[in-house]
Design a protein around this motif. Sequence first.
Motif, PDB file in Angstrom:
ATOM      1  N   GLY A 131     -18.986  25.223  47.970  1.00  0.00           N
ATOM      2  CA  GLY A 131     -17.915  24.241  47.978  1.00  0.00           C
ATOM      3  C   GLY A 131     -17.493  23.820  46.585  1.00  0.00           C
ATOM      4  O   GLY A 131     -18.174  24.080  45.591  1.00  0.00           O
ATOM      5  N   ASN A 132     -16.357  23.146  46.525  1.00  0.00           N
ATOM      6  CA  ASN A 132     -15.759  22.777  45.231  1.00  0.00           C
ATOM      7  C   ASN A 132     -15.788  21.278  44.967  1.00  0.00           C
ATOM      8  O   ASN A 132     -14.976  20.771  44.195  1.00  0.00           O
ATOM      9  CB  ASN A 132     -14.311  23.292  45.173  1.00  0.00           C
ATOM     10  N   TRP A 133     -16.717  20.562  45.572  1.00  0.00           N
ATOM     11  CA  TRP A 133     -16.803  19.131  45.369  1.00  0.00           C
ATOM     12  C   TRP A 133     -18.015  18.780  44.498  1.00  0.00           C
ATOM     13  O   TRP A 133     -19.021  19.479  44.479  1.00  0.00           O
ATOM     14  CB  TRP A 133     -16.896  18.406  46.713  1.00  0.00           C
ATOM     15  N   SER A 181     -11.180  36.944  53.465  1.00  0.00           N
ATOM     16  CA  SER A 181     -11.659  35.648  53.010  1.00  0.00           C
ATOM     17  C   SER A 181     -13.047  35.423  53.596  1.00  0.00           C
ATOM     18  O   SER A 181     -13.568  36.259  54.345  1.00  0.00           O
ATOM     19  CB  SER A 181     -10.711  34.520  53.436  1.00  0.00           C
ATOM     20  N   ALA A 185     -19.290  28.828  55.525  1.00  0.00           N
ATOM     21  CA  ALA A 185     -17.981  28.775  56.166  1.00  0.00           C
ATOM     22  C   ALA A 185     -18.119  28.815  57.680  1.00  0.00           C
ATOM     23  O   ALA A 185     -17.451  28.058  58.405  1.00  0.00           O
ATOM     24  CB  ALA A 185     -17.113  29.940  55.676  1.00  0.00           C
ATOM     25  N   ASN A 225     -12.502  30.295  44.558  1.00  0.00           N
ATOM     26  CA  ASN A 225     -11.532  29.437  43.872  1.00  0.00           C
ATOM     27  C   ASN A 225     -10.473  28.864  44.807  1.00  0.00           C
ATOM     28  O   ASN A 225      -9.800  27.889  44.452  1.00  0.00           O
ATOM     29  CB  ASN A 225     -10.838  30.227  42.754  1.00  0.00           C
ATOM     30  N   THR A 226     -10.313  29.476  45.968  1.00  0.00           N
ATOM     31  CA  THR A 226      -9.202  29.082  46.842  1.00  0.00           C
ATOM     32  C   THR A 226      -9.651  28.541  48.197  1.00  0.00           C
ATOM     33  O   THR A 226      -8.860  27.883  48.882  1.00  0.00           O
ATOM     34  CB  THR A 226      -8.260  30.278  47.082  1.00  0.00           C
ATOM     35  N   TYR A 227     -10.880  28.806  48.599  1.00  0.00           N
ATOM     36  CA  TYR A 227     -11.321  28.447  49.947  1.00  0.00           C
ATOM     37  C   TYR A 227     -11.615  26.946  50.039  1.00  0.00           C
ATOM     38  O   TYR A 227     -12.209  26.363  49.121  1.00  0.00           O
ATOM     39  CB  TYR A 227     -12.570  29.239  50.330  1.00  0.00           C
ATOM     40  N   ASP A 228     -11.222  26.349  51.140  1.00  0.00           N
ATOM     41  CA  ASP A 228     -11.450  24.920  51.369  1.00  0.00           C
ATOM     42  C   ASP A 228     -12.620  24.761  52.331  1.00  0.00           C
ATOM     43  O   ASP A 228     -12.452  24.797  53.547  1.00  0.00           O
ATOM     44  CB  ASP A 228     -10.185  24.270  51.936  1.00  0.00           C
ATOM     45  N   LEU A 229     -13.817  24.601  51.790  1.00  0.00           N
ATOM     46  CA  LEU A 229     -15.007  24.385  52.608  1.00  0.00           C
ATOM     47  C   LEU A 229     -15.096  22.899  52.938  1.00  0.00           C
ATOM     48  O   LEU A 229     -15.199  22.066  52.037  1.00  0.00           O
ATOM     49  CB  LEU A 229     -16.253  24.855  51.850  1.00  0.00           C
ATOM     50  N   ASP A 230     -15.067  22.584  54.216  1.00  0.00           N
ATOM     51  CA  ASP A 230     -14.955  21.198  54.675  1.00  0.00           C
ATOM     52  C   ASP A 230     -16.319  20.512  54.625  1.00  0.00           C
ATOM     53  O   ASP A 230     -17.196  20.759  55.465  1.00  0.00           O
ATOM     54  CB  ASP A 230     -14.400  21.181  56.100  1.00  0.00           C
ATOM     55  N   ARG A 231     -16.487  19.619  53.660  1.00  0.00           N
ATOM     56  CA  ARG A 231     -17.762  18.917  53.495  1.00  0.00           C
ATOM     57  C   ARG A 231     -18.088  18.059  54.716  1.00  0.00           C
ATOM     58  O   ARG A 231     -19.250  17.998  55.142  1.00  0.00           O
ATOM     59  CB  ARG A 231     -17.719  18.049  52.234  1.00  0.00           C
TER      60      ARG A 231
END
Length: 254
Positions: A106-108, A51, A85, A174-180
């Motif tokens: 990120g996904n936001w 990852s 990351a 698609n799966t990683y949670d990058l903390d904004r």
Amino acid sequence: MEPIRVIMLPGSVLPAGPAYGGLLEVLGPGVDAVAKDLELYAGDAPPPGWSLDTEADGVLREADRRGWNTFHLVGYSGGGAAALALTAFHPERLRSLALLEPAWAGNWDWSPAHARLWQRYGELASLPEDEFMPAFMRLQVKPDAVLPPPPPGPPPPWMARRPAGVSAFLTAFNTYDLDRARLAAFTKPVLFVLGGMSSPDEQGDNADRLSRVFPDYRLEVFPDRHHFDPPHRKEPQRVAALLLKHWARAETDP
């Protein structure tokens, strides 16, 4: 005076040596920089459970091996995503961050166009191997951008591992949670280098979203460059000057 300590991560295609060779040559004797290959390509196939955190851990091992408590981090494309990351979870180790068109940020707050682009990335998995890389490259640039031709002769041995590596990155994004929120707490200097011929739906969107996250953020645009004709390879003198100024400001920050 101690040299400026820097670790540089490449993207998912070129190894670190050819990716950063020209830039390393012009940085000067006051910079102790290492171009580090990705953990993704340590073997013939992506490591099990790989990852973005795998890459971040690899960077920290490299820094520890050199006795560096803190350092500057530079990341291009997939390496830029890994750099984000690391920034989120180990900000205390970094003196600054430089992002050379990170492949993902990120996904936001995606724009509709950015979301459509990632749908198209998902469709790449169904392509034959010989069509995968050309389609992957074309998605990342403007329609009128000229992509570099393949180098003459047979492909280098490392190229055979790239489709699987690119796919691993796409899956991680698609799966990683990058903390904004953790990124927003990073107050040290952040530099984003953008090619004006790269896809605005991808890199333009990434640059815009990150400008609203990092408190100390600067964007530098190279109008005639794109993701596969990147500034750090094509205009290393100018990029070196930007980085030296970026690092000098970070070094003098309390």
